[in-house]
Design an enzyme around this catalytic site. Structure first.
Site, PDB file in Angstrom:
ATOM      1  N   ASP A 189      27.147 -26.500  13.187  1.00  0.00           N
ATOM      2  CA  ASP A 189      27.810 -26.513  12.078  1.00  0.00           C
ATOM      3  C   ASP A 189      27.931 -25.166  11.189  1.00  0.00           C
ATOM      4  O   ASP A 189      27.893 -24.110  11.922  1.00  0.00           O
ATOM      5  CB  ASP A 189      27.711 -27.565  11.238  1.00  0.00           C
ATOM      6  CG  ASP A 189      28.423 -27.774  10.080  1.00  0.00           C
ATOM      7  OD1 ASP A 189      29.776 -28.615  10.073  1.00  0.00           O
ATOM      8  OD2 ASP A 189      28.246 -27.496   8.771  1.00  0.00           O
ATOM      9  N   HIS A 244      30.751 -35.542  15.078  1.00  0.00           N
ATOM     10  CA  HIS A 244      30.318 -34.126  14.763  1.00  0.00           C
ATOM     11  C   HIS A 244      28.813 -33.807  14.634  1.00  0.00           C
ATOM     12  O   HIS A 244      28.281 -32.758  14.988  1.00  0.00           O
ATOM     13  CB  HIS A 244      31.070 -33.971  13.396  1.00  0.00           C
ATOM     14  CG  HIS A 244      30.612 -32.591  12.966  1.00  0.00           C
ATOM     15  ND1 HIS A 244      31.244 -31.474  13.304  1.00  0.00           N
ATOM     16  CD2 HIS A 244      29.767 -32.006  11.803  1.00  0.00           C
ATOM     17  CE1 HIS A 244      30.847 -30.456  12.548  1.00  0.00           C
ATOM     18  NE2 HIS A 244      29.860 -30.676  11.820  1.00  0.00           N
TER      19      HIS A 244
END
Length: 304
Positions: free
Chosen positions: A109, A277
């Protein structure tokens, strides 16, 4: 910050690395070629608790809170503190202070955004790079759609000028955090309770929330400009890159993440992994299955 979270990193040592602009909270463990693990939003170094102890069997593993996140306090209101170029410079200074002039960067991320900026700006230091769950910032903005805006609203909200996002987050920090984590992890129950506690304690701190907003503001301004300048100049990451992404994920024009990264790096491999994610936490075994052989190849260290 929760001191209990350190129990998730057996054998790791708590360190503080004080630099000119930031006092970094770092965990260091293992021995061998160094690896730098960089977490994402809205997490802390606790995000690596399933990977770091395994990697420490054959490598020196450095796990900081990103500048401004968690326990890594920025001194005052520093102009440009959200930019990935600045973050990369500070993280490299940290690694050098810890005795590592060159190392592999594994980023998830926002940490991966700092990581690829380091790979571009510091080619003599970064020996290999592993981005998890991201593609470069320009492709994110260029592929933005109504669906992206609805599902990733924080990209737009947190990038707004101060103080709007700070006020928004202050209304009910834990509700915002839990809703975000629940969506990204595909269920809060998939996160370790001690890691979740660490994320909540960090997000309660208004200085951390401000630093997060500065991160996203930079992503909409200077970070994108830096990336576009490199793309226009044809600059590419020259070290091996392993791309790991959420299985089934596509970006603007239906492109796979690996195809986008091939525009940014010379040597790219990778695979999509199921788990949402937050792959380092929700699909750690699958991540390690790809990551360990990559590290063996780049560092020439056999599996223990």
């Amino acid at each position: 910050m929760s001191r209990n979270v350190n129990s998730l990193f057996p054998g790791f040592e708590e360190r503080r690395v004080r630099l000119a602009s930031v006092n970094l909270a770092v965990l260091v463990g293992g021995s061998g070629p160094p690896i730098l693990l960089l977490h994402g939003y809205p997490q802390t170094r606790a995000a690596w608790h399933r990977l770091a102890p395994v990697l420490a069997r054959s490598h020196t593993v450095v796990v900081p809170d990103l500048p401004g996140y968690g326990g890594s306090a920025i001194f005052g209101r520093l102009e440009g503190s959200g930019s990935k170029r600045w973050m990369g410079q500070e993280l490299h200074a940290m690694m050098r202070q810890l005795g590592h002039d060159s190392y592999i960067v594994v980023g998830h991320d926002r940490g991966a955004r700092a990581g690829y900026r380091m790979a571009l700006d510091l080619p003599q230091a970064v020996r290999g790079f592993v981005p998890i769950s991201v593609v470069p910032t320009p492709e994110m903005w260029e592929g933005a759609s109504k669906a992206f805006g609805i599902n990733a609203w924080h990209w737009f909200m947190l990038a707004q000028p101060e103080p709007l996002p700070e006020i928004f987050l202050s209304a009910n920090p834990r509700m915002v955090l839990d809703l975000s984590l629940d969506k990204m992890a595909q269920g809060l129950e998939r996160l370790h309770p001690l890691a979740l506690e660490d994320y909540r304690i960090a997000f309660d701190d208004p200085t951390v929330r401000h630093a997060i907003c500065e991160d996203y503001r930079a992503g909409a301004t200077v970070d994108e400009a830096d990336d576009l300048a490199d793309r226009a100049a044809g600059r590419k990451i020259g070290v091996p890159v392993l791309v790991l992404w959420e299985a089934g994920r596509r970006y603007g024009g239906g492109r796979k993440p690996i195809d986008i990264w091939k525009d940014w790096a010379i040597e790219v491999s990778g695979i999509g992994i199921s788990g949402g994610h937050m792959l380092p936490e929700t699909a750690a075994d699958e991540v390690l299955e790809m990551l360990v052989p990559f590290l063996e190849r780049v560092t020439n260290v056999p599996r223990s």
